[in-house]
Design a protein around this motif. Structure first.
Motif, PDB file in Angstrom:
ATOM      1  N   CYS A  50       0.851  -1.182   0.000  1.00 16.65           N
ATOM      2  CA  CYS A  50       0.000   0.000   0.000  1.00 16.65           C
ATOM      3  C   CYS A  50       0.886   1.231   0.000  1.00 16.65           C
ATOM      4  O   CYS A  50       2.088   1.155   0.278  1.00 16.65           O
ATOM      5  N   SER A  53      -1.001   8.260   0.982  1.00 14.47           N
ATOM      6  CA  SER A  53      -1.168   9.377   0.068  1.00 14.47           C
ATOM      7  C   SER A  53      -0.503  10.656   0.569  1.00 14.47           C
ATOM      8  O   SER A  53      -0.093  11.505  -0.223  1.00 14.47           O
ATOM      9  N   ASP A  56       3.717   9.381   0.888  1.00 15.49           N
ATOM     10  CA  ASP A  56       4.274   8.361  -0.004  1.00 15.49           C
ATOM     11  C   ASP A  56       5.010   7.249   0.738  1.00 15.49           C
ATOM     12  O   ASP A  56       5.823   6.543   0.139  1.00 15.49           O
ATOM     13  N   THR A  58       5.459   3.614   2.028  1.00 15.91           N
ATOM     14  CA  THR A  58       4.992   2.391   1.391  1.00 15.91           C
ATOM     15  C   THR A  58       5.136   1.208   2.325  1.00 15.91           C
ATOM     16  O   THR A  58       6.022   1.167   3.179  1.00 15.91           O
ATOM     17  N   ILE A  70       5.401  -0.200  -5.449  1.00 15.61           N
ATOM     18  CA  ILE A  70       4.137   0.501  -5.608  1.00 15.61           C
ATOM     19  C   ILE A  70       4.428   1.977  -5.859  1.00 15.61           C
ATOM     20  O   ILE A  70       5.376   2.542  -5.314  1.00 15.61           O
ATOM     21  N   SER A  71       3.619   2.585  -6.714  1.00 20.37           N
ATOM     22  CA  SER A  71       3.780   4.004  -6.994  1.00 20.37           C
ATOM     23  C   SER A  71       2.418   4.591  -7.325  1.00 20.37           C
ATOM     24  O   SER A  71       1.474   3.861  -7.638  1.00 20.37           O
ATOM     25  N   SER A  72       2.352   5.903  -7.243  1.00 20.52           N
ATOM     26  CA  SER A  72       1.075   6.575  -7.447  1.00 20.52           C
ATOM     27  C   SER A  72       1.255   7.760  -8.391  1.00 20.52           C
ATOM     28  O   SER A  72       2.220   8.511  -8.254  1.00 20.52           O
ATOM     29  N   ASN A  74      -0.909  10.768  -8.947  1.00 20.43           N
ATOM     30  CA  ASN A  74      -2.116  11.439  -8.468  1.00 20.43           C
ATOM     31  C   ASN A  74      -2.827  12.211  -9.562  1.00 20.43           C
ATOM     32  O   ASN A  74      -4.043  12.390  -9.516  1.00 20.43           O
ATOM     33  N   VAL A  79      -2.778   4.055  -9.322  1.00 19.40           N
ATOM     34  CA  VAL A  79      -1.695   3.447  -8.541  1.00 19.40           C
ATOM     35  C   VAL A  79      -1.194   2.238  -9.308  1.00 19.40           C
ATOM     36  O   VAL A  79      -1.990   1.476  -9.880  1.00 19.40           O
ATOM     37  N   CYS A  96      -7.067  -4.187  -6.108  1.00 13.14           N
ATOM     38  CA  CYS A  96      -6.740  -2.934  -5.451  1.00 13.14           C
ATOM     39  C   CYS A  96      -7.972  -2.499  -4.662  1.00 13.14           C
ATOM     40  O   CYS A  96      -9.114  -2.858  -4.992  1.00 13.14           O
TER      41      CYS A  96
END
Length: 129
Positions: A50, A53, A56, A58, A70-72, A74, A79, A96
């Protein structure tokens, strides 16, 4: 309407890579954390990773540390889960999920799956030996 749509699953040989995507819509992305879970045949669903937000941070399950990232994005409300050095034991349906943040996004990130609010339909990942 809230939607979480996973994509990127498939069949890959051991040692290969896949990148899963989770596209979110219908809610304010910044107010939620996104987690990845998986369920292998005959096993309970487990948390994989996970991302918090707000900062960042993880989380990774021990079984995937060093192999998954994992990366996001926005701006795209998406994700990603980059999965490298895949093993047959990674075979599972990957989901997810989105959990609303009421205080700490990190605590929400690592909360049990029953505290996540919305779920995608899942994407199958099969790793052959």
């Amino acid at each position: 309407e809230v939607q979480l749509v996973e994509s990127g699953g498939g069949l890959v040989q051991a040692g290969g890579s896949l990148r899963l995507s989770c596209a979110a819509s219908g809610f304010t992305f910044d107010d939620y954390v996104i987690g990845w879970f998986r369920q292998a045949p005959g096993k309970e669903r487990e948390a994989v990773s996970c991302i918090s937000s707000s900062d960042d941070r993880t989380y990774y399950a021990e079984s995937v540390k060093g192999r998954f990232t994992i990366s996001s994005d926005n701006a795209k409300n998406t994700v990603y889960l980059q999965m490298n050095s895949l093993k047959p034991e990674d075979t599972a349906v990957y989901y997810c999920a989105a959990g609303q943040v009421y205080g700490s996004s990190w605590l929400t990130c690592i909360s049990p799956e029953n505290e996540y609010d919305y779920w995608g339909q899942g994407t199958q990942v099969t790793v052959s030996s």
